[in-house]
Design a protein around this motif. Structure first.
Motif, mmCIF file in Angstrom:
data_model
loop_
_atom_site.group_PDB
_atom_site.id
_atom_site.type_symbol
_atom_site.label_atom_id
_atom_site.label_comp_id
_atom_site.label_asym_id
_atom_site.label_seq_id
_atom_site.Cartn_x
_atom_site.Cartn_y
_atom_site.Cartn_z
ATOM 1 N N GLN A 239 -80.905 97.980 -7.877
ATOM 2 C CA GLN A 239 -81.818 97.624 -6.795
ATOM 3 C C GLN A 239 -82.090 98.773 -5.834
ATOM 4 N N VAL A 240 -81.097 99.605 -5.586
ATOM 5 C CA VAL A 240 -81.268 100.696 -4.626
ATOM 6 C C VAL A 240 -81.692 101.982 -5.328
ATOM 7 N N ALA A 241 -81.009 102.316 -6.430
ATOM 8 C CA ALA A 241 -81.342 103.541 -7.160
ATOM 9 C C ALA A 241 -82.405 103.319 -8.231
ATOM 10 N N GLN A 242 -82.826 102.046 -8.440
ATOM 11 C CA GLN A 242 -83.879 101.717 -9.409
ATOM 12 C C GLN A 242 -83.523 102.174 -10.822
ATOM 13 N N ALA A 243 -82.269 102.007 -11.209
ATOM 14 C CA ALA A 243 -81.800 102.412 -12.537
ATOM 15 C C ALA A 243 -81.944 101.267 -13.530
ATOM 16 N N GLY A 244 -82.369 101.589 -14.758
ATOM 17 C CA GLY A 244 -82.440 100.604 -15.821
ATOM 18 C C GLY A 244 -81.096 100.418 -16.491
ATOM 19 N N PRO A 245 -80.979 99.438 -17.435
ATOM 20 C CA PRO A 245 -79.683 99.156 -18.072
ATOM 21 C C PRO A 245 -79.051 100.371 -18.741
ATOM 22 N N GLY A 246 -79.864 101.181 -19.434
ATOM 23 C CA GLY A 246 -79.305 102.352 -20.098
ATOM 24 C C GLY A 246 -78.741 103.359 -19.122
ATOM 25 N N LEU A 247 -79.476 103.599 -18.032
ATOM 26 C CA LEU A 247 -79.019 104.563 -17.033
ATOM 27 C C LEU A 247 -77.800 104.031 -16.288
ATOM 28 N N VAL A 248 -77.752 102.721 -16.064
ATOM 29 C CA VAL A 248 -76.577 102.126 -15.406
ATOM 30 C C VAL A 248 -75.335 102.367 -16.255
ATOM 31 N N GLY A 249 -75.431 102.111 -17.565
ATOM 32 C CA GLY A 249 -74.296 102.345 -18.449
ATOM 33 C C GLY A 249 -73.870 103.795 -18.466
ATOM 34 N N ALA A 250 -74.843 104.691 -18.509
ATOM 35 C CA ALA A 250 -74.529 106.120 -18.523
ATOM 36 C C ALA A 250 -73.895 106.561 -17.212
#
Length: 386
Positions: A239-250
């Motif tokens: 929500q704050v960094a606007q990261a998608g699922p792949g980027l969150v995992g990484a």
């Protein structure tokens, strides 16, 4: 810790040590699973992220009670039997969570997880002297406790990666299957482990030292502050960094890699000076979480955060061992650690629901700075007593 066996005559059982280390890794990873899965758990079960955070609070609170309670109630039981039984309970709890049709069943499964965590960790921490000769006790203990440290920094990223491809239920199912495999491994590799002698720091003869009291205070401050923010890291990144699922995992994996490095670097130095190491670690956590709250680049901040928190578990464990207290001292530390996880997740959840996701970083900043001050000022006069 005094035991019924002479550690100098114990036959080395490296596979048994590795089995117990895998057990602590599995238990603590299971406890941490909701951190990396909070968003899909909340969506699937129809609750808010703050309410979903109670899946972290519940096992922490239960483990905080279970650790000292089992240390007293089961003080005469064979430790091998206890560890196998607690691992079986974890397997049932993880599989029940994977199949939970609603939030109530999920929460009940997490309560069972808390019982297994509190008991297993408290009994496992002191088994090094029972499984290897005296000259190898330090290394064996580090390996066993290393399972906790590695789980705290790698379990969440691994769960997030599994969830991104197979769903959050698959992550719980995988941990349940791993717990079943470890149940068998423990049964095969562990020898009989009769209860410790009556003077081993368990029960009515236990006395808390000032050094032990300080470690418990530092545990509450650092761990509580950390989990007030870390429990909600995934929704923060989304929500704050606007990261998608792949980027969150990484991003979580990057945090985990930094945490493993922090674990080994801090562990080497904490054996000599746990107080100084904890001051630095707490300061790093405060720096990273304040940077995230102020919208700094998240990947850099996560590396700093991982380096800081990755060493906290091993530094506190080494200090707790120096403070004495036997199984009961270890049980109180496990209790404080898990209570801090629960309270941190609860406080963070109230901040998230009442203020914002980004605001959850500030409790970590404040409590980490308080911990650095306590270790630096109060710890200076207590270290010699540990």
């Amino acid at each position: 810790m005094t035991t019924t066996l002479d550690a100098s005559s114990v036959r080395a059982r490296p596979i048994a040590v590795a089995s117990v280390a895998l057990g602590t890794f599995t238990l603590v990873t299971s406890e941490m699973l909701p951190v990396g899965l909070l968003t899909p758990i909340a969506a699937d079960l129809g609750v808010s992220p703050g309410t979903a955070g109670l899946t972290m609070t519940a096992p922490g609170l239960v483990a905080a009670v279970a650790a000292p309670a089992l240390a007293v109630a089961a003080r005469r039981a064979d430790r091998r039997t206890l560890l196998i039984g607690l691992m079986a309970l974890l397997a049932v709890a993880d599989l029940a969570a994977a199949l939970a049709p609603g939030y109530a069943v999920m929460l009940a499964a997490r309560v069972a997880t808390g019982v297994s965590i509190g008991g297993f960790w408290a009994f496992a921490a002191g088994l090094g002297a029972r499984l290897v000769p005296e000259r190898h006790v330090g290394r064996a203990t580090s390996v066993i406790l290393g399972g906790v440290s590695v789980a705290l920094v790698l379990g969440v990223p691994a769960a997030a990666l599994v969830s991104s491809s197979a769903g959050w239920r698959a992550a719980f199912a995988a941990m349940g299957v791993l717990a079943l495999a470890l149940l068998i491994l423990l049964a095969v590799t562990l020898p009989a482990l009769p209860a410790a002698a009556p003077d081993a720091g368990t029960g009515a003869g236990f006395r808390m030292s000032r050094a032990l009291a300080l470690v418990l205070v530092l545990t509450v401050l650092i761990v509580g502050g950390h989990f007030a923010a870390y429990t909600y890291l995934r929704p923060f990144l989304e929500q704050v960094a606007q990261a998608g699922p792949g980027l969150v995992g990484a991003a979580l994996l990057l945090y985990g890699a930094a945490g493993v490095a922090g674990n080994f670097v801090a562990g080497a130095r904490a054996a000599r000076s746990p107080r100084a190491v904890l001051v630095v670690l707490a300061a790093l956590i405060a720096l990273a979480t304040s940077a995230l709250a102020l919208a700094a680049p998240p990947l850099v901040a996560l590396v700093v955060w991982g380096l800081g928190y990755g060493g906290v578990g091993v530094a506190l464990q080494l200090w707790i061992m120096r403070s004495g207290g036997g199984e009961m001292g270890t049980a109180l530390f496990v209790s404080a650690f898990n209570l801090s996880i629960a309270l941190g997740a609860l406080v963070g959840g109230r901040v998230v629901d009442g203020v914002s996701i980004a605001a959850a970083m500030w409790p970590a900043v404040v409590l980490s700075l308080l911990a650095a001050a306590a270790a630096g000022i109060w710890g200076r006069s207590r270290t010699s007593g540990s």
